[in-house]
Design an enzyme around this catalytic site. Sequence first.
Site, short mmCIF file in Angstrom:
data_model
loop_
_atom_site.label_atom_id
_atom_site.label_comp_id
_atom_site.label_asym_id
_atom_site.label_seq_id
_atom_site.Cartn_x
_atom_site.Cartn_y
_atom_site.Cartn_z
CE LYS A 1 -3.49 -0.85 -0.51
NZ LYS A 1 -3.90 -1.41 -1.85
CG HIS B 1 4.10 -6.05 -1.26
ND1 HIS B 1 4.21 -4.80 -1.78
CD2 HIS B 1 2.85 -6.49 -1.62
CE1 HIS B 1 3.09 -4.48 -2.43
NE2 HIS B 1 2.27 -5.49 -2.35
CB SER C 1 -3.40 2.78 2.37
OG SER C 1 -3.64 2.25 1.10
P1 A3P Z 1 -5.04 4.91 -0.49
O1 A3P Z 1 -5.64 3.66 0.06
O2 A3P Z 1 -4.48 5.80 0.58
O3 A3P Z 1 -5.95 5.65 -1.40
P2 A3P Z 1 -0.49 -0.16 -3.68
O4 A3P Z 1 -0.58 0.03 -5.14
O5 A3P Z 1 0.89 -0.32 -3.17
O6 A3P Z 1 -1.42 -1.22 -3.21
O7 A3P Z 1 -0.95 1.20 -3.00
C1 A3P Z 1 -2.29 1.63 -3.09
C2 A3P Z 1 -2.38 3.04 -2.59
O8 A3P Z 1 -1.78 3.91 -3.58
C3 A3P Z 1 -3.82 3.51 -2.43
O9 A3P Z 1 -3.78 4.49 -1.39
C4 A3P Z 1 -4.08 4.12 -3.78
O10 A3P Z 1 -5.16 5.01 -3.82
C5 A3P Z 1 -2.75 4.84 -4.00
N1 A3P Z 1 -2.53 5.22 -5.40
C6 A3P Z 1 -2.61 4.44 -6.50
N2 A3P Z 1 -2.39 5.17 -7.61
C7 A3P Z 1 -2.16 6.44 -7.21
C8 A3P Z 1 -1.89 7.67 -7.88
N3 A3P Z 1 -1.83 7.74 -9.19
N4 A3P Z 1 -1.70 8.78 -7.12
C9 A3P Z 1 -1.77 8.73 -5.77
N5 A3P Z 1 -2.03 7.59 -5.08
C10 A3P Z 1 -2.23 6.46 -5.78
#
Ligand code: A3P
Length: 300
Positions: A51, A112, A142
């Site tokens: 996340k 991860h 998140s």
């Molecule tokens: P949130 O849950 O805070 O919204 P991962 O891809 O490692 O699983 O992380 C997911 C997190 O990255 C989520 O955070 C998601 O919304 C955020 N995320 C994905 N794409 C993004 C972008 N283009 N800009 C900002 N945050 C992004």
Amino acid sequence: MAEQESTPNIVRPVLVTIEGVQLQSNFAANWDRVKVFQAKPDDLLLATYPKAGTTWITEIVDMINNKGDVEKCMRGPTHERVPFLEFGAPKPLPTGIEQLAITPSPRMIKTHLPYQLVPKSFWEQNCKVIYVARNAKDNVVSYYHFDWICRLEVLPGPWEEYLENFMKGNISYGSWYDHVKKWWENKDRHRILYMFYEDMKKDLRKEVLRIMNFLEKELPEEIIDKIVHHTSFEVMKENPMANYSTVSGAGFLDHKTSHFMRKGSVGDWKNYFTVAQNERFDADYKKKMAGATLKFVDEL
Ligand code: A3P
């Protein structure tokens, strides 16, 4: 968030310990094969604590590699474009190792894993690695929401408990503190680009240029603008090849209560931490991060 049962036919995994790190059982079941995974020199490893922005960095790298060609980047959903090294799930879903075996090079590979568990072939092959770190408070918020909606993750339980477990490293992939610190301490031993989610939020263009530099790619200004636009939260949220909407149909992600592309912001933790939780967290953070040169911001 209301208590929710596992969906019939999908049994939530439990935590097991692999080489001192807590890992969810479906992934741990693969460990013997992951450990001896043979990397290739042109593999690019995208590493994060869960996340912290894995999907975001994937989309940026894919856009850079494809010179800003959106159609090419929409050739498949994220999880197909970037195999997830240690992924495991009940059959018939393929494991990450099985998927990697049929992925043509050059490959982007997601992990991860904490630094010390990365298969040693990545270092022997001198692979490039991009690591993205996110501040602990937004990261745990998140992760908590994701664990609720993703039926392939350990059931998170109530927020108060989850936060305590995060502080103790008692969740899948273990301690956030150890994860970000170990990757940081070892970043100069290999070809590792260490990035911060908050920097990407603050000035995405600047960070895209850093990534291009690391990947030794040059692109015209208008293509860079296109990449910045295409990888903004607002655009990715609507992109079915980046927002994980294709897996919700299969029942693995329940997008009814929250979304994979949830908020995408810095400082959302303030909506979840109570004053008391914040004080306790800060005091504990100070101890766990004492002596580290690694610094995070948790608001912009
Ligand atoms: P949130 O849950 O805070 O919204 P991962 O891809 O490692 O699983 O992380 C997911 C997190 O990255 C989520 O955070 C998601 O919304 C955020 N995320 C994905 N794409 C993004 C972008 N283009 N800009 C900002 N945050 C992004």
